[in-house]
Structure formats: structure tokens, C-alpha cells
Design a protein around this motif. Structure first.
Motif, PDB file in Angstrom:
ATOM      1  N   ASN A   1       2.016   3.671  -3.065  1.00  0.00           N
ATOM      2  CA  ASN A   1       1.694   3.866  -1.651  1.00  0.00           C
ATOM      3  C   ASN A   1       0.669   4.988  -1.502  1.00  0.00           C
ATOM      4  OD1 ASN A   1       3.554   1.922  -0.818  1.00  0.00           O
ATOM      5  ND2 ASN A   1       5.243   3.398  -0.767  1.00  0.00           N
TER       6      ASN A   1
ATOM      7  N   VAL B   1       0.975  -0.491  -7.660  1.00  0.00           N
ATOM      8  CA  VAL B   1       0.042  -0.027  -6.624  1.00  0.00           C
ATOM      9  C   VAL B   1       0.797   0.990  -5.769  1.00  0.00           C
ATOM     10  CG1 VAL B   1      -1.514  -0.676  -4.774  1.00  0.00           C
ATOM     11  CG2 VAL B   1      -1.051  -2.305  -6.618  1.00  0.00           C
TER      12      VAL B   1
ATOM     13  N   GLY C   1     -10.833  -3.229  -3.287  1.00  0.00           N
ATOM     14  CA  GLY C   1     -11.311  -3.738  -2.010  1.00  0.00           C
ATOM     15  C   GLY C   1     -12.544  -3.018  -1.497  1.00  0.00           C
TER      16      GLY C   1
ATOM     17  N   THR D   1      -5.789   7.798 -10.784  1.00  0.00           N
ATOM     18  CA  THR D   1      -6.219   7.773  -9.382  1.00  0.00           C
ATOM     19  C   THR D   1      -7.740   7.853  -9.326  1.00  0.00           C
ATOM     20  OG1 THR D   1      -6.045  10.188  -9.184  1.00  0.00           O
ATOM     21  CG2 THR D   1      -4.100   8.884  -8.589  1.00  0.00           C
TER      22      THR D   1
ATOM     23  N   LYS E   1     -11.926   5.984   0.208  1.00  0.00           N
ATOM     24  CA  LYS E   1     -10.497   5.694   0.118  1.00  0.00           C
ATOM     25  C   LYS E   1     -10.007   5.938  -1.307  1.00  0.00           C
ATOM     26  CE  LYS E   1     -10.816   0.675  -0.708  1.00  0.00           C
ATOM     27  NZ  LYS E   1     -10.416  -0.637  -0.158  1.00  0.00           N
ATOM     28  N   TRP E   2      -8.700   6.100  -1.413  1.00  0.00           N
ATOM     29  CA  TRP E   2      -8.077   6.343  -2.713  1.00  0.00           C
ATOM     30  C   TRP E   2      -7.567   5.033  -3.296  1.00  0.00           C
ATOM     31  CZ3 TRP E   2      -8.464  10.613  -5.478  1.00  0.00           C
ATOM     32  CH2 TRP E   2      -8.804  11.805  -4.809  1.00  0.00           C
ATOM     33  N   THR E   3      -7.820   4.820  -4.557  1.00  0.00           N
ATOM     34  CA  THR E   3      -7.314   3.667  -5.276  1.00  0.00           C
ATOM     35  C   THR E   3      -6.625   4.146  -6.547  1.00  0.00           C
ATOM     36  OG1 THR E   3      -9.286   3.283  -6.640  1.00  0.00           O
ATOM     37  CG2 THR E   3      -9.286   2.331  -4.424  1.00  0.00           C
ATOM     38  N   SER E   4      -6.011   3.222  -7.265  1.00  0.00           N
ATOM     39  CA  SER E   4      -5.398   3.574  -8.554  1.00  0.00           C
ATOM     40  C   SER E   4      -5.581   2.414  -9.516  1.00  0.00           C
ATOM     41  CB  SER E   4      -3.913   3.898  -8.394  1.00  0.00           C
ATOM     42  OG  SER E   4      -3.193   2.756  -7.945  1.00  0.00           O
TER      43      SER E   4
ATOM     44  N   PHE F   1      -2.428   4.596  -2.404  1.00  0.00           N
ATOM     45  CA  PHE F   1      -3.489   4.318  -3.374  1.00  0.00           C
ATOM     46  C   PHE F   1      -3.670   2.806  -3.481  1.00  0.00           C
ATOM     47  CE2 PHE F   1      -1.661   8.385  -4.486  1.00  0.00           C
ATOM     48  CZ  PHE F   1      -2.774   9.183  -4.721  1.00  0.00           C
ATOM     49  N   GLU F   2      -4.730   2.286  -2.902  1.00  0.00           N
ATOM     50  CA  GLU F   2      -4.960   0.854  -2.883  1.00  0.00           C
ATOM     51  C   GLU F   2      -5.385   0.347  -4.262  1.00  0.00           C
ATOM     52  OE1 GLU F   2      -7.433  -0.506   0.329  1.00  0.00           O
ATOM     53  OE2 GLU F   2      -6.809   1.141   1.625  1.00  0.00           O
ATOM     54  N   SER F   3      -5.361  -0.985  -4.417  1.00  0.00           N
ATOM     55  CA  SER F   3      -5.738  -1.572  -5.699  1.00  0.00           C
ATOM     56  C   SER F   3      -7.231  -1.826  -5.807  1.00  0.00           C
ATOM     57  CB  SER F   3      -5.003  -2.903  -5.896  1.00  0.00           C
ATOM     58  OG  SER F   3      -5.321  -3.806  -4.850  1.00  0.00           O
TER      59      SER F   3
END
Length: 236
Positions: free
Chosen positions: A170, A168, A176, A125, A184-187, A172-174
Motif C-alpha cells: 500500500n 504491491v 502505470g 521502492t 508517484k511511488w512504485t515498488s 507503492f503502485e506497481s
């Protein structure tokens, strides 16, 4: 008088000989030698090495370099102040500042309908924040940037290889764009062998600077519960 004159002649002769002895090659020998240039080892402890330099000089380093490299890696939860993608998807102005913070890692054999082809998925994450008045995005592999998993044996693995690109969770976006003043949180998911757990997480930003974090070989981090919840469900 003669004694004095003879002494003067002897003294003058000695002075002349001393002067002669200090000239020519003897004079050169009397000068201090310039220090030879030192050839220091490549500094693998520098946290802002480019990805090219790190892979060339440090990936296959011996024990001494490997020890220094491990010491230079940050712990998960530490923030790197990076430069965003120069040409982000979406047409917005690139190159804004982006704070990047990997926080947690989860190892699973299966995730969201996919099964690891190598043994296990390592899912990380990441919190991305655009602290300035300019939107920013993570650098992508197409720009020579993005994320890599550096295994303990030195092998570099790109994120999203194989079916890992479809993981991907939920919440946690990929990736952008991150709008100015927001986060924002990504993974990021990596398909690795069980022997490649742990190691180093490497991110190369829009300016070509590399940042590294030391990763545990076991599940760890404050986002584990949210990550597992985001992968729950029937994915076929």
C-alpha cells in the motif's frame, strides 16, 4: 679545372644515387609506417549501454571489467533521466521523459501472503517523475525494457517472477502512467536466493538505454518504514 670538374661529377653521381636509393622499395621503407588500428576493450563503464550490449560484453566479464562495471553503477537515491515507454498501456502518447529514482531495498522471506520460493524477496521502492509537459510511464518487459536484478555472480533475474508479481505494498503502485508534472511511488519485487542479495539493479528505458544502481546486501533506504507499513496486515 679538371679537379673542379671531377668533383662536380662525383657530387652529381652521389646525388643521383641518393635519389635512386629513395625510390622503389627503398623509398617505401623510408616512409613512416601508419599506426596499426587499436582494438580497445569494450567499455563497460558507459552508463547508457543498451541491455543487449551490457549482457553480451559485461555480464560475464573478468575481474578488470567487473571492477569498472561496479564503478559505473549509481548509488540508490540517484536519479536517472530516462525515456518513457514508447507504447504505454492506456493509449496515451508514449516516449515522454521520465525521472527514475530507486531509493530503498528491503529483504523479507514472506510478504503480503506470499513466501519466497528461492529464499528471499528483494523489494525496491522507486520514485517515478514526469518532469515535462508530457505524461510518461516506465518501459515494460514486453517492449524489451523494465527492471532486472543482476546478482553478484552475474545471473539476471526479472522483476515479478513467480509470486513476487503480487507484492504491491500500500502506498507503492506497481507502475502505470505518471501524469505530466507529477510523481508517484512504485515498488519492484524480485525472488532471489540469499547469496544473490546485493548486486546491481538494472533498468532499461523506452529507448533501449540501460541504467544501473548498486544495491546493498542489507536493508537500507529512507522508505523502509513506509514499505513495511504498506505490507502490514492479514493477507491469508
Amino acid at each position: 679545372m679538371r679537379t673542379t670538374t671531377a668533383a662536380a661529377v662525383i657530387a652529381a653521381t652521389c646525388f643521383s644515387l641518393a635519389a635512386c636509393g629513395a625510390s622503389g622499395s627503398d623509398k617505401a621503407d623510408a616512409q613512416p609506417q601508419a599506426p596499426k588500428p587499436s582494438h580497445s576493450r569494450f567499455d563497460c563503464s558507459e552508463s547508457s549501454l543498451s541491455q543487449v550490449d551490457w549482457v553480451k560484453h559485461c555480464k560475464d566479464a573478468g575481474p578488470q571489467k567487473a571492477k569498472r562495471e561496479t564503478g559505473s553503477a549509481m548509488a540508490l537515491g540517484k536519479t536517472a533521466e530516462t525515456i518513457g515507454a514508447q507504447n504505454p498501456i492506456g493509449g496515451e502518447t508514449g516516449g515522454g521523459g521520465l525521472e527514475v529514482t530507486p531509493t530503498s531495498v528491503l529483504y523479507v522471506k514472506k510478504a503480503m501472503g506470499s513466501t519466497s520460493s528461492r529464499g528471499v524477496y528483494a523489494i525496491v521502492t522507486v520514485k517515478d517523475r514526469a518532469p515535462n509537459a508530457v505524461a510518461a510511464a516506465e518501459s515494460a518487459p514486453i517492449e524489451g525494457g523494465g527492471w532486472q536484478w543482476i546478482a553478484p555472480d552475474g545471473q539476471a533475474l526479472s522483476e515479478g517472477d513467480g509470486d513476487a508479481s503480487s507484492i504491491v505494498p500500500n502506498g507503492f503502485e506497481s507502475g502505470g502512467m505518471v501524469q505530466a508534472g507529477t510523481y508517484k511511488w512504485t515498488s519492484r519485487a524480485f525472488d532471489i536466493t540469499n547469496a544473490q542479495r546485493g548486486g546491481t539493479l538494472l533498468y532499461t528505458d523506452g529507448a533501449g538505454k540501460a541504467y544501473r544502481w548498486k544495491v546493498s546486501a542489507t536493508d537500507t533506504g529512507p522508505e523502509l518504514a513506509a514499505l513495511k507499513k504498506g505490507m502490514a496486515g492479514n493477507y491469508g
